[in-house]
Design a protein around this motif. Structure first.
Motif, PDB file in Angstrom:
ATOM      1  N   LYS A 116       0.825  -1.224   0.000  1.00  0.00           N
ATOM      2  CA  LYS A 116       0.000   0.000   0.000  1.00  0.00           C
ATOM      3  C   LYS A 116       0.850   1.260   0.000  1.00  0.00           C
ATOM      4  N   VAL A 131      -3.621  10.947   1.111  1.00  0.00           N
ATOM      5  CA  VAL A 131      -3.791  11.535   2.440  1.00  0.00           C
ATOM      6  C   VAL A 131      -2.411  12.018   2.916  1.00  0.00           C
ATOM      7  N   ILE A 156      -3.260   7.729  11.504  1.00  0.00           N
ATOM      8  CA  ILE A 156      -3.553   6.294  11.405  1.00  0.00           C
ATOM      9  C   ILE A 156      -2.269   5.592  10.946  1.00  0.00           C
ATOM     10  N   GLY A 163      -4.514  -5.437   4.862  1.00  0.00           N
ATOM     11  CA  GLY A 163      -5.740  -5.644   4.096  1.00  0.00           C
ATOM     12  C   GLY A 163      -6.827  -6.120   5.040  1.00  0.00           C
ATOM     13  N   GLY A 164      -8.072  -6.024   4.561  1.00  0.00           N
ATOM     14  CA  GLY A 164      -9.201  -6.514   5.355  1.00  0.00           C
ATOM     15  C   GLY A 164      -9.362  -5.778   6.679  1.00  0.00           C
ATOM     16  N   GLY A 165      -8.939  -4.519   6.694  1.00  0.00           N
ATOM     17  CA  GLY A 165      -9.110  -3.699   7.889  1.00  0.00           C
ATOM     18  C   GLY A 165      -8.135  -4.033   9.010  1.00  0.00           C
ATOM     19  N   GLU A 200      -0.597   7.933   8.022  1.00  0.00           N
ATOM     20  CA  GLU A 200      -1.414   8.918   7.309  1.00  0.00           C
ATOM     21  C   GLU A 200      -2.157   9.755   8.334  1.00  0.00           C
ATOM     22  N   TYR A 202      -5.294  10.875  10.056  1.00  0.00           N
ATOM     23  CA  TYR A 202      -6.582  10.198  10.195  1.00  0.00           C
ATOM     24  C   TYR A 202      -7.673  11.198   9.846  1.00  0.00           C
ATOM     25  N   ILE A 203      -8.351  10.936   8.742  1.00  0.00           N
ATOM     26  CA  ILE A 203      -9.406  11.848   8.293  1.00  0.00           C
ATOM     27  C   ILE A 203     -10.654  11.525   9.116  1.00  0.00           C
ATOM     28  N   GLN A 232     -19.442   0.690   7.473  1.00  0.00           N
ATOM     29  CA  GLN A 232     -18.409  -0.284   7.863  1.00  0.00           C
ATOM     30  C   GLN A 232     -18.441  -0.519   9.367  1.00  0.00           C
ATOM     31  N   ILE A 287      -6.468   5.864  -1.374  1.00  0.00           N
ATOM     32  CA  ILE A 287      -5.893   5.082  -0.270  1.00  0.00           C
ATOM     33  C   ILE A 287      -5.270   3.758  -0.704  1.00  0.00           C
TER      34      ILE A 287
HETATM   35  P1  ADP Z   1      -7.629  -2.326   4.054  1.00  0.00           P
HETATM   36  O1  ADP Z   1      -6.554  -2.525   3.026  1.00  0.00           O
HETATM   37  O2  ADP Z   1      -7.343  -3.047   5.330  1.00  0.00           O
HETATM   38  O3  ADP Z   1      -8.999  -2.545   3.527  1.00  0.00           O
HETATM   39  P2  ADP Z   1      -7.819   0.546   3.628  1.00  0.00           P
HETATM   40  O4  ADP Z   1      -6.582   1.354   3.523  1.00  0.00           O
HETATM   41  O5  ADP Z   1      -8.538   0.209   2.359  1.00  0.00           O
HETATM   42  O6  ADP Z   1      -7.503  -0.788   4.454  1.00  0.00           O
HETATM   43  O7  ADP Z   1      -8.831   1.261   4.604  1.00  0.00           O
HETATM   44  C1  ADP Z   1     -10.008   0.631   5.084  1.00  0.00           C
HETATM   45  C2  ADP Z   1     -10.888   1.650   5.779  1.00  0.00           C
HETATM   46  O8  ADP Z   1     -10.167   2.286   6.840  1.00  0.00           O
HETATM   47  C3  ADP Z   1     -11.350   2.798   4.902  1.00  0.00           C
HETATM   48  O9  ADP Z   1     -12.488   2.471   4.170  1.00  0.00           O
HETATM   49  C4  ADP Z   1     -11.635   3.867   5.941  1.00  0.00           C
HETATM   50  O10 ADP Z   1     -12.864   3.634   6.602  1.00  0.00           O
HETATM   51  C5  ADP Z   1     -10.524   3.656   6.939  1.00  0.00           C
HETATM   52  N1  ADP Z   1      -9.354   4.508   6.630  1.00  0.00           N
HETATM   53  C6  ADP Z   1      -8.256   4.178   5.903  1.00  0.00           C
HETATM   54  N2  ADP Z   1      -7.390   5.202   5.835  1.00  0.00           N
HETATM   55  C7  ADP Z   1      -7.938   6.223   6.540  1.00  0.00           C
HETATM   56  C8  ADP Z   1      -7.526   7.562   6.861  1.00  0.00           C
HETATM   57  N3  ADP Z   1      -6.364   8.052   6.459  1.00  0.00           N
HETATM   58  N4  ADP Z   1      -8.366   8.306   7.617  1.00  0.00           N
HETATM   59  C9  ADP Z   1      -9.568   7.818   8.043  1.00  0.00           C
HETATM   60  N5  ADP Z   1      -9.988   6.579   7.791  1.00  0.00           N
HETATM   61  C10 ADP Z   1      -9.199   5.773   7.048  1.00  0.00           C
END
Ligand code: ADP
Length: 449
Positions: A116, A131, A156, A163-165, A200, A202-203, A232, A287
């Motif tokens: 990523k 971000v 964050i 992946g997968g949160g 990043e 955190y938005i 989510q 992202i």
């Molecule tokens: P994964 O690869 O684990 O799915 P992601 O990078 O796609 O992770 O992010 C999954 C979720 O995490 C996003 O949909 C969002 O809700 C939250 N998220 C990720 N990055 C940020 C950020 N910089 N600020 C706020 N929320 C974030």
């Protein structure tokens, strides 16, 4: 087109792929673990092959077992579905070395988007906003504190291989940063065998908006519009809809073009997704890219009248895309609810066991993608998602009404599911107005506590 493929996955996505193959006249070999040996969906494949015991590491994640099965069954290609080996470059490479087509992007693209942090760099090089965050991987807490000092809290911490949160931790100050860094590092190492972390900003309360891409081997790259996946829990999607109800046409246009640009820049092939978050002011940031079929692909299929799995098969067998960008039209609204065997009122605890009653909804505008049925015993070894309920109607209001009707008809007994939670979502006035963000579910649960 291939005449015979192996499906290296299970459950609803295995059945989804079997269905696409049957429509195309492609014969299927379904790989299954011992935990799935009695699953009904297996009988819809032309052939079946056991690839090992219940534990994923020895079956659905065993490259050796899957390749052996593919060789014995003499298939031309493997569809990995999503999860398991879908984004594993070594698996794709080994498929190629055995002269078996991997239904997905190239090995190089898998490597690139699987990191990523690299993907973030590519976005920046292509002048797609990312971000604010670290320019290099952060090795320790001191570096992390420095980056956080520059961009400001909250931040964050993310695993480059995540992946997968998983592998993500939020920190609000220097104190919580130390712990967050430590936990994220441990999780990254344990889950992804890769300690690479980056940071990043955190938005607060963004929306998650992603773009579906199709790219062939002949230089054609198109997008099929966007999906909103802001509903989510713990950074994992529960409800998705297409189109996104809240972004302006100019934002939509921008992110769709940006996704095509990024897909071209990484030499993308097959179906893929480029994900963005959009803040409250409408600023958008890339992202990550997902180099596979997504769980939520049906909402895009419904509004664009395409079949993304068939497109994947055509692309992988070297056919040029027949669909031109100008011909892609988004019609109406489609919404998907992931039906998870989980207890939403108890921290989304998994609820495995026997389904003692199963009645699926139907009628106009309703699509069910599931492999479960009355009497089915959900094995405890895998993901909690047992199916997807998708509706498609001419307008968002009608889609919401249709979803309420379908949820009302849906009866599953014996295990807890996320259906009661969704019944609350679809009667929530903010959701109905399209006013929601990634914090919606937490708020909803908090209100009902
Ligand atoms: P994964 O690869 O684990 O799915 P992601 O990078 O796609 O992770 O992010 C999954 C979720 O995490 C996003 O949909 C969002 O809700 C939250 N998220 C990720 N990055 C940020 C950020 N910089 N600020 C706020 N929320 C974030």
């Amino acid at each position: 087109m291939f005449s015979r493929i192996l499906i290296a996955n299970r459950g609803e996505i295995a059945l989804r792929i079997i269905r696409a193959c049957r429509d195309l006249g492609v014969s299927t070999v379904a790989a299954y673990s011992q935990a799935d040996r009695n699953a009904t969906y297996l009988k819809f494949a032309d052939e079946r092959v056991c690839i090992g015991p219940a534990q994923s590491a020895e079956s659905y994640l065993s490259i050796q077992n899957i390749i052996s099965a593919a060789e014995i069954k003499n298939v031309q290609a493997i569809h990995p579905g999503y999860g398991f080996l879908a984004e594993n470059p070594s698996f794709a490479e080994i498929c190629h070395s055995h002269k078996i087509a991997f239904i997905g992007p190239t090995v190089d693209t898998l490597k690139l988007l699987g990191d990523k942090f690299q993907a973030r760099k590519i976005a920046r090089d292509n002048r797609v906003p990312v971000v604010p965050g670290s320019d290099s991987l952060v090795r320790d807490e001191v570096e992390a504190r420095k980056v956080a000092g520059n961009i400001g809290y909250p931040v964050i911490i993310k695993a480059a291989a995540g992946g997968g949160g998983r592998g993500m931790r939020i920190a609000h100050n220097d104190m919580s940063l130390a712990n967050a860094f430590f936990v994220a590092q441990g999780e990254a190492k344990a889950a992804f065998k890769d300690e690479g972390l980056y940071i990043e900003k955190y938005i607060e309360r963004p929306r998650h908006v992603e773009v579906q891409i199709l790219a062939d081997h002949h230089g054609s790259v198109i997008h099929l519009g966007e999906r909103d996946c802001s509903i989510q829990r713990r950074h994992q999607k529960l409800i998705e809809e297409a189109p996104c109800p809240s972004i302006s046409d100019s934002t939509r246009d921008y992110i769709c073009r940006a996704a095509v640009k990024l897909a071209r820049s990484v030499g993308y092939r097959n179906a893929g997704t480029f994900e963005f978050i959009v803040d409250r002011k409408g600023n958008y940031y890339f992202i990550e890219g997902n180099a596979r079929l997504q769980v939520e692909h049906p909402v895009t299929e419904m509004v664009t009248g395409t079949d993304i799995v068939k497109e994947q098969l055509r692309i992988a067998s070297d056919e040029p895309l027949r669909l031109k960008q100008k011909k892609v039209k988004v019609q109406g609204t489609a919404i998907e609810c992931r039906i998870n065997a989980e207890d939403a009122s108890n921290g989304f605890a998994p609820s495995a066991g026997a389904i003692t009653k199963f009645h699926a909804p139907g009628g106009p505008g309703v699509r069910i993608d599931t492999y479960v049925h009355h009497g089915y015993e959900i094995p405890p070894n895998y993901d909690a998602m047992i199916g997807k309920l998708i509706v498609h109607q001419a307008s968002r209001d009608e889609a919401i009404a249709c979803m309420r009707r379908a949820l009302h008809e849906f009866e599953i007994e014996g295990v807890k599911t996320t259906i009661p939670l969704y019944q609350r979502v679809f009667t929530d006035s903010a959701f109905v107005k399209g006013e929601f963000d990634t914090g919606f579910i937490e708020d909803l649960l908090e209100r009902n506590r």
